[in-house]
Design a protein around this motif. Sequence first.
Motif, PDB file in Angstrom:
ATOM      1  N   PHE A   1     -15.757 191.894  28.170  1.00 37.50           N
ATOM      2  CA  PHE A   1     -15.923 190.523  27.681  1.00 37.50           C
ATOM      3  C   PHE A   1     -16.354 190.534  26.218  1.00 37.50           C
ATOM      4  CE2 PHE A   1     -17.765 186.363  27.144  1.00 37.50           C
ATOM      5  CZ  PHE A   1     -17.009 185.541  27.965  1.00 37.50           C
ATOM      6  N   GLY A   2     -17.337 191.383  25.884  1.00 38.11           N
ATOM      7  CA  GLY A   2     -17.801 191.461  24.502  1.00 38.11           C
ATOM      8  C   GLY A   2     -16.710 191.931  23.561  1.00 38.11           C
ATOM      9  N   THR A   3     -15.927 192.921  23.998  1.00 33.72           N
ATOM     10  CA  THR A   3     -14.832 193.425  23.164  1.00 33.72           C
ATOM     11  C   THR A   3     -13.798 192.335  22.907  1.00 33.72           C
ATOM     12  OG1 THR A   3     -15.156 195.643  24.080  1.00 33.72           O
ATOM     13  CG2 THR A   3     -13.059 195.205  22.998  1.00 33.72           C
ATOM     14  N   LEU A   4     -13.500 191.551  23.927  1.00 34.91           N
ATOM     15  CA  LEU A   4     -12.526 190.473  23.771  1.00 34.91           C
ATOM     16  C   LEU A   4     -13.066 189.363  22.865  1.00 34.91           C
ATOM     17  CD1 LEU A   4     -11.265 190.569  27.423  1.00 34.91           C
ATOM     18  CD2 LEU A   4      -9.766 190.718  25.411  1.00 34.91           C
ATOM     19  N   MET A   5     -14.365 189.141  22.875  1.00 34.51           N
ATOM     20  CA  MET A   5     -14.946 188.192  21.924  1.00 34.51           C
ATOM     21  C   MET A   5     -14.692 188.647  20.492  1.00 34.51           C
ATOM     22  SD  MET A   5     -18.650 186.982  23.450  1.00 34.51           S
ATOM     23  CE  MET A   5     -18.972 186.023  21.976  1.00 34.51           C
ATOM     24  N   VAL A   6     -14.856 189.952  20.253  1.00 36.88           N
ATOM     25  CA  VAL A   6     -14.605 190.494  18.912  1.00 36.88           C
ATOM     26  C   VAL A   6     -13.125 190.377  18.563  1.00 36.88           C
ATOM     27  CG1 VAL A   6     -14.731 192.563  17.475  1.00 36.88           C
ATOM     28  CG2 VAL A   6     -16.572 192.061  19.089  1.00 36.88           C
ATOM     29  N   GLN A   7     -12.261 190.745  19.504  1.00 37.79           N
ATOM     30  CA  GLN A   7     -10.828 190.674  19.251  1.00 37.79           C
ATOM     31  C   GLN A   7     -10.378 189.263  18.906  1.00 37.79           C
ATOM     32  OE1 GLN A   7      -8.557 192.818  18.833  1.00 37.79           O
ATOM     33  NE2 GLN A   7      -6.698 191.572  18.963  1.00 37.79           N
ATOM     34  N   GLU A   8     -10.969 188.278  19.571  1.00 38.41           N
ATOM     35  CA  GLU A   8     -10.578 186.883  19.374  1.00 38.41           C
ATOM     36  C   GLU A   8     -11.316 186.192  18.236  1.00 38.41           C
ATOM     37  OE1 GLU A   8      -8.012 184.865  21.632  1.00 38.41           O
ATOM     38  OE2 GLU A   8      -7.632 186.868  20.825  1.00 38.41           O
ATOM     39  N   GLY A   9     -12.157 186.920  17.520  1.00 41.80           N
ATOM     40  CA  GLY A   9     -12.847 186.334  16.384  1.00 41.80           C
ATOM     41  C   GLY A   9     -14.027 185.467  16.750  1.00 41.80           C
ATOM     42  N   LEU A  10     -14.490 185.534  18.013  1.00 37.42           N
ATOM     43  CA  LEU A  10     -15.671 184.778  18.437  1.00 37.42           C
ATOM     44  C   LEU A  10     -16.958 185.550  18.151  1.00 37.42           C
ATOM     45  CD1 LEU A  10     -14.241 183.419  21.792  1.00 37.42           C
ATOM     46  CD2 LEU A  10     -14.528 182.171  19.646  1.00 37.42           C
ATOM     47  N   ALA A  11     -16.810 186.788  17.764  1.00 40.74           N
ATOM     48  CA  ALA A  11     -17.912 187.610  17.250  1.00 40.74           C
ATOM     49  C   ALA A  11     -17.295 188.578  16.253  1.00 40.74           C
ATOM     50  CB  ALA A  11     -18.610 188.360  18.380  1.00 40.74           C
ATOM     51  N   ASP A  12     -18.109 189.040  15.324  1.00 39.17           N
ATOM     52  CA  ASP A  12     -17.602 189.940  14.283  1.00 39.17           C
ATOM     53  C   ASP A  12     -17.719 191.407  14.666  1.00 39.17           C
ATOM     54  OD1 ASP A  12     -16.993 187.892  12.323  1.00 39.17           O
ATOM     55  OD2 ASP A  12     -19.157 187.603  12.208  1.00 39.17           O
ATOM     56  N   GLY A  13     -18.551 191.714  15.657  1.00 37.89           N
ATOM     57  CA  GLY A  13     -18.722 193.092  16.071  1.00 37.89           C
ATOM     58  C   GLY A  13     -19.497 193.150  17.375  1.00 37.89           C
ATOM     59  N   MET A  14     -19.529 194.333  17.995  1.00 38.51           N
ATOM     60  CA  MET A  14     -20.227 194.521  19.261  1.00 38.51           C
ATOM     61  C   MET A  14     -21.032 195.811  19.213  1.00 38.51           C
ATOM     62  SD  MET A  14     -18.691 194.785  23.163  1.00 38.51           S
ATOM     63  CE  MET A  14     -18.405 196.564  23.241  1.00 38.51           C
ATOM     64  N   VAL A  15     -22.199 195.795  19.847  1.00 44.77           N
ATOM     65  CA  VAL A  15     -23.036 196.990  19.993  1.00 44.77           C
ATOM     66  C   VAL A  15     -23.451 197.086  21.449  1.00 44.77           C
ATOM     67  CG1 VAL A  15     -25.214 198.092  19.382  1.00 44.77           C
ATOM     68  CG2 VAL A  15     -23.879 196.921  17.615  1.00 44.77           C
ATOM     69  N   SER A  16     -23.191 198.218  22.066  1.00 49.06           N
ATOM     70  CA  SER A  16     -23.540 198.423  23.464  1.00 49.06           C
ATOM     71  C   SER A  16     -23.821 199.898  23.677  1.00 49.06           C
ATOM     72  CB  SER A  16     -22.397 197.941  24.368  1.00 49.06           C
ATOM     73  OG  SER A  16     -22.780 197.967  25.729  1.00 49.06           O
ATOM     74  N   GLY A  17     -24.244 200.240  24.888  1.00 47.78           N
ATOM     75  CA  GLY A  17     -24.468 201.635  25.237  1.00 47.78           C
ATOM     76  C   GLY A  17     -25.899 201.991  25.578  1.00 47.78           C
ATOM     77  N   ALA A  18     -26.834 201.025  25.502  1.00 45.08           N
ATOM     78  CA  ALA A  18     -28.224 201.330  25.856  1.00 45.08           C
ATOM     79  C   ALA A  18     -28.345 201.700  27.329  1.00 45.08           C
ATOM     80  CB  ALA A  18     -29.130 200.142  25.534  1.00 45.08           C
ATOM     81  N   VAL A  19     -27.499 201.098  28.176  1.00 44.48           N
ATOM     82  CA  VAL A  19     -27.494 201.439  29.605  1.00 44.48           C
ATOM     83  C   VAL A  19     -26.091 201.761  30.096  1.00 44.48           C
ATOM     84  CG1 VAL A  19     -29.574 200.143  30.177  1.00 44.48           C
ATOM     85  CG2 VAL A  19     -27.386 198.979  30.228  1.00 44.48           C
ATOM     86  N   HIS A  20     -25.098 201.676  29.227  1.00 40.49           N
ATOM     87  CA  HIS A  20     -23.724 202.019  29.587  1.00 40.49           C
ATOM     88  C   HIS A  20     -23.331 203.334  28.922  1.00 40.49           C
ATOM     89  CE1 HIS A  20     -23.655 197.653  30.468  1.00 40.49           C
ATOM     90  NE2 HIS A  20     -22.717 197.975  31.352  1.00 40.49           N
ATOM     91  N   SER A  21     -22.416 204.050  29.544  1.00 38.36           N
ATOM     92  CA  SER A  21     -21.940 205.302  28.972  1.00 38.36           C
ATOM     93  C   SER A  21     -21.088 205.029  27.739  1.00 38.36           C
ATOM     94  CB  SER A  21     -21.107 206.069  30.001  1.00 38.36           C
ATOM     95  OG  SER A  21     -19.901 205.365  30.273  1.00 38.36           O
TER      96      SER A  21
END
Length: 723
Positions: free
Chosen positions: A491-511
Amino acid sequence: MTRSVYVTGIGRGDGRQVIELGVMELLTRQVDRVGVFRPLAHPGPDPVFELLRGRYRLSQTREDARGMEYAEAAALQAEQGMDELVTALVERYHNVARDYEAVLVLGTDYADTQLPAELTLNARLANEFGSVVLPVVAGLDQSAESVVAEVRNAHHAFTSLGCEVIATIANRVRDSHAAAAARELGTHLPEPVYVLPEEPALSAPTVTQIAEALDAEVLLGDRTGLARDVRDFVIGGAMLPTFLTALREASLVVTPGDRADLVVGALAAHSAGAPPIAGVLLTLGERPGAETMALAARLAPGTPVLSVPGGTFHTAAALSGLEGKLTAATPRKAEIALGLFETHVDTAQLTERLSVVRSERVTPMMFEHELIERSRTGRRHVVLPEGTEERVLRAAEVLLRRNVCDLTLLGEEGAVRKRAADLGIDLRLHGAAEPVDIDPGATATACVARVVDPQTSPLRERFAELYAKLRAHKGVTYELAWDVVCDVSYFGTLMVQEGLADGMVSGAVHSTAATIRPAFEVIKTKPDAAIVSSVFFMCLADKVLVYGDCAVNPDPNAEQLADIAIQSATTAAQFGVEPRIAMLSYSTGTSGSGADVDKVRAATELVRERRPDLLVEGPIQYDAAVEPSVAATKLPGSEVAGQATVLVFPDLNTGNNTYKAVQRSAGAVAVGPVLQGLRKPVNDLSRGALVQDIVNTVAITAIQAQRQNPHHPQQRHQQKVNS
């Protein structure tokens, strides 16, 4: 000559600790060695100095940073006169100043000092130290006329005594008219006037501070719960239904210890999030029975329950005068204070007026400061998929307070809000449907956060259609995509792709795979990038090196290794590191042979062919790459050997182990991994990431977004996320 800044007031209650912290922040951005000197001190602990020492990693002891105690100073002045007192303090100041590039001087506090003409003493000391002066005046509960008069009086008082005033600050100003009047006054003074409003989160004591002030016994509560701010008090005496209507968010419930119904009711309300309270304070030395306390612990784990022997009335009276304090034990308040300072002070202007010459060395702290500053220059919007993770929420609070970027937290809205409340974090969250007007060009406008639940968001249908279309060649149907896109990483990646966010940061609990796989599938690589790779910024004691690739590609071939080197050089340049590339191997120059060395040699030639403008050397051993004396023996005359800044490892095994060895053994700060080669910025976190690591990575992501889209349309950020 040491440049020093003397922060002083004209009376009590000015909250100048916020200013002292803000000025220290500005100084440490410019120079490596900053000292602190308090000419006159009270006996015992010095909370402000301990805060500065811990936050800015000062090597000074409290004794090294102080001149003398007030009682000693008063006796010396009475016996030998003011000149002798000033002479002694000047000598002690210079003993400190000679070891530092800049010194922050903390003026007297006007509290039981037994010294006459305290303002005059501060002015004389500033002159004798050769310090510039930053006066702070209290604006709390002052009218517009009073604030203006105080600012004018402070300016006149210090300038008439020969001081070089670089600015005047009115702090804790509640009235908007007073703030406007003080700013207007600044147009008529030769130096700037900055106005800081009263910040309730700073004046609110924590539960721990209340427990210490009342000498209360802690019956229940963990470290997180005890760190909550107390912004209101509710005295429990009514029946439960009436009592529940009086509860307020972040309030401390004060009730006799025999009112088990109110204790259980308050904690049950907190557990339901209606509203989240700070804790419960039991009076009269009474406490509920063991069964009730066990139920309380289950209802609201971590929520503090305190006990005091005194009555409710006397306890409430004691609470009424308590205010929060900036200490080493309240790092959240330090971030709030810095955010307040940076929002309302023109830090670029004040830094220029401080006239501190920037150090040639780049320390880890200076690099981190630079990230925060650059991320604020062009406001961006970053999505954080792990919206209920404690470290992410704490980092989000720092990012918002420091005005780094706008945020979207993913997760069920009630769960995110409750988790934030349990942690005592005030994010001022907006729901997905709430319109939020954002002007990215206005740095004084506070950044905002909103919560979006992928399960229920209207965007889910839009994203499912998009993902099914993008992955149709892999047999992905709309029905399958409907399930996939509610995963927070997708979902976060698609927000970035669609221009609803400029970037994403994840991985604190995901691989790492869970974080970057959606980016490979949806965002994909740049046209000029063969692969996606990563770098770490390795902040050593006096410089920053770039290590790649230490997180993504297990065994790159020569073509891929050359691509990693070129990408890493580009990333280094984006963040102010002049790229000099070392293609690492177990041999240097022509001294070795074999498949592994040949791969590095071939990659080096490819880099030279594709980017003849880059300085590159390889194959080369690590010691020859970074140590001039070794380089002089192994590769004399090389433009890279001994001074490499971008170190490219031949495989993931070598790179990952080396960065961790340097991080742990040399005390380096590792910022990253920073992904490179994607069309839009997505960055991964280590699952062991600290709060500051997350803050740094989000700042880097915002800067990457600025670079990739310098003509950022402000209107995008005024959309509703669920539009």
